[in-house]
Scaffold this active site. Structure first.
Site, short mmCIF file in Angstrom:
data_model
loop_
_atom_site.label_atom_id
_atom_site.label_comp_id
_atom_site.label_asym_id
_atom_site.label_seq_id
_atom_site.Cartn_x
_atom_site.Cartn_y
_atom_site.Cartn_z
N TYR A 147 -2.32 0.27 10.72
CA TYR A 147 -2.35 -0.39 9.41
C TYR A 147 -1.07 -0.05 8.62
CZ TYR A 147 -3.91 -1.15 4.53
OH TYR A 147 -4.02 -1.54 3.22
N SER B 223 0.85 -1.19 0.00
CA SER B 223 0.00 0.00 0.00
C SER B 223 0.88 1.24 0.00
CB SER B 223 -0.86 0.01 1.27
OG SER B 223 -1.51 1.25 1.42
N1 LIG Z 1 -8.80 -0.92 -0.77
C1 LIG Z 1 -7.74 -0.13 -0.65
O1 LIG Z 1 -7.86 1.13 -0.63
C2 LIG Z 1 -6.36 -0.71 -0.56
C3 LIG Z 1 -5.27 0.14 -0.77
C4 LIG Z 1 -3.99 -0.37 -0.69
C5 LIG Z 1 -3.79 -1.70 -0.41
N2 LIG Z 1 -4.87 -2.51 -0.21
C6 LIG Z 1 -4.60 -3.90 0.13
O2 LIG Z 1 -5.09 -4.74 -0.90
C7 LIG Z 1 -5.44 -6.01 -0.34
C8 LIG Z 1 -6.84 -6.38 -0.79
O3 LIG Z 1 -7.76 -5.45 -0.25
P1 LIG Z 1 -9.17 -5.11 -0.91
O4 LIG Z 1 -9.20 -3.64 -1.07
O5 LIG Z 1 -9.40 -5.98 -2.09
O6 LIG Z 1 -10.14 -5.42 0.29
P2 LIG Z 1 -11.14 -6.63 0.55
O7 LIG Z 1 -12.03 -6.83 -0.60
O8 LIG Z 1 -11.74 -6.33 1.89
O9 LIG Z 1 -10.17 -7.88 0.65
C9 LIG Z 1 -9.41 -8.20 1.78
C10 LIG Z 1 -9.42 -9.70 1.88
O10 LIG Z 1 -8.54 -10.12 2.93
C11 LIG Z 1 -9.16 -11.22 3.52
N3 LIG Z 1 -8.65 -11.50 4.86
C12 LIG Z 1 -8.64 -10.69 5.94
N4 LIG Z 1 -8.14 -11.34 7.01
C13 LIG Z 1 -7.82 -12.59 6.57
C14 LIG Z 1 -7.28 -13.74 7.18
N5 LIG Z 1 -6.96 -13.76 8.49
N6 LIG Z 1 -7.09 -14.85 6.44
C15 LIG Z 1 -7.42 -14.88 5.12
N7 LIG Z 1 -7.96 -13.82 4.48
C16 LIG Z 1 -8.16 -12.70 5.20
C17 LIG Z 1 -10.62 -10.87 3.59
O11 LIG Z 1 -11.38 -12.02 3.79
P3 LIG Z 1 -12.65 -12.08 4.79
O12 LIG Z 1 -13.81 -11.86 3.86
O13 LIG Z 1 -12.58 -13.45 5.36
O14 LIG Z 1 -12.49 -10.98 5.80
C18 LIG Z 1 -10.82 -10.26 2.22
O15 LIG Z 1 -11.17 -11.22 1.27
C19 LIG Z 1 -5.28 -5.88 1.17
O16 LIG Z 1 -4.05 -6.41 1.56
C20 LIG Z 1 -5.28 -4.37 1.39
O17 LIG Z 1 -4.57 -4.01 2.57
C21 LIG Z 1 -6.14 -2.06 -0.29
#
Ligand SMILES: NC(=O)c1ccc[n+]([C@@H]2O[C@H](COP(=O)([O-])OP(=O)(O)OC[C@H]3O[C@@H](n4cnc5c(N)ncnc54)[C@H](OP(=O)(O)O)[C@@H]3O)[C@@H](O)[C@H]2O)c1
Length: 251
Positions: free
Chosen positions: A157, A144
């Site tokens: 975070y 990120s």
């Molecule tokens: N959205 C943003 O603005 C953003 C920006 C920069 C980086 N990111 C990063 O991109 C990645 C994906 O995020 P996203 O935006 O696509 O959000 P998202 O749709 O909420 O995806 C996050 C995923 O992580 C899973 N997860 C959380 N805890 C877990 C665990 N203990 N074991 C296995 N899976 C787990 C969640 O599953 P559950 O459904 O089981 O909770 C969910 O499927 C993350 O690492 C996030 O930090 C996001």
């Protein structure tokens, strides 16, 4: 095997219901990917996601995987890697937490760090061992912009992502020359489940745009990509701001 254009045939997603990961899987399937394994905590969410990806000639399996359960990683993931080569592993799991709540509840803050950093160290090393054995393939790590400089408003975070980012860079260096590579992805604010209901940050983007950046990174063999690309320069400025000025920004 990836083809000459860096397009993988098989994809393992850790955090298989992530919106960014699923956009990436869709983009890769449209290109060349024919086997997808979605690994995550909720079998129902994974099955819904898998159904959305299935198409003629494309197999999508699901696998129970908890990033927090580091004791189980070698067994659960080891079996996947032992069964067949995986061209691309996408490490997408992560949790945003709630900064105000987490500051007041250290155990919950530690859970954010445990999933985002500790879970990634363990899963990343299992993936790296497989990549070394294979002698080809990629580990794509969703870091990120928050990793670049911890901000007052989300330093729990941000610090977990800084640890993840440093780990992924080091792992990329360790794999250099093995035939395998690590791609570190630094998105800004992306409209997904994770950010639903939060005010969008400047240069906010979509899961599809991040997916495009990942595809481009795989194609060019990049070690780092930003989404959107302009954030690289914004964050370079922010990173070097003197602390008193940075504090006045109140971000
Ligand atoms: N959205 C943003 O603005 C953003 C920006 C920069 C980086 N990111 C990063 O991109 C990645 C994906 O995020 P996203 O935006 O696509 O959000 P998202 O749709 O909420 O995806 C996050 C995923 O992580 C899973 N997860 C959380 N805890 C877990 C665990 N203990 N074991 C296995 N899976 C787990 C969640 O599953 P559950 O459904 O089981 O909770 C969910 O499927 C993350 O690492 C996030 O930090 C996001």
């Amino acid at each position: 095997m990836k083809n000459a254009l860096g397009a993988p045939q098989s994809l393992l997603v850790l955090g298989g219901a992530s919106d960014i990961a699923l956009a990436t899987a869709r983009a890769l399937i449209a290109d060349r990917t024919r086997r997808v394994i979605l690994a995550g905590r909720s079998p129902e969410a994974l099955e819904r996601a898998a159904e959305g990806l299935r198409a003629p000639g494309v197999t999508v399996e699901t696998l129970e995987f908890d990033a927090a359960d580091v004791d189980g990683h070698e067994k659960v993931l080891g079996e996947v890697y032992a069964a067949a080569d995986i061209d691309c592993t996408l490490l997408a799991f992560g949790t945003l937490g709630d900064q105000a709540h987490d500051e007041a509840h250290p155990v919950d803050a530690a859970r954010v760090a445990h999933v985002n950093y500790v879970g990634a160290v363990s899963a990343g090393l299992v993936a790296a061992a497989a990549l070394r054995r294979q002698g080809h393939g990629s580990l794509v790590v969703l870091s990120s912009v928050a990793a670049e400089r911890a901000r007052r408003s989300n330093f729990v975070y941000g610090s977990s992502k800084a640890g993840l980012d440093a780990f992924a860079q080091g792992l990329g260096d360790a794999l250099h020359g093995s035939g395998a590579q690590v791609l570190v992805v630094r998105p800004g604010f992306v409209h997904t489940k994770m950010t639903a209901g939060l005010p969008a940050a400047p240069l906010a983007t979509t899961p599809e745009a991040v997916a495009e950046a990942v595809q481009r990174g795989l194609r060019t063999g990049a070690h780092t990509v930003w989404a959107p690309g302009a954030l690289r320069y914004v964050m370079a400025g922010l990173r070097h701001l003197p602390r008193p000025v940075f504090r006045r920004l109140n971000i």
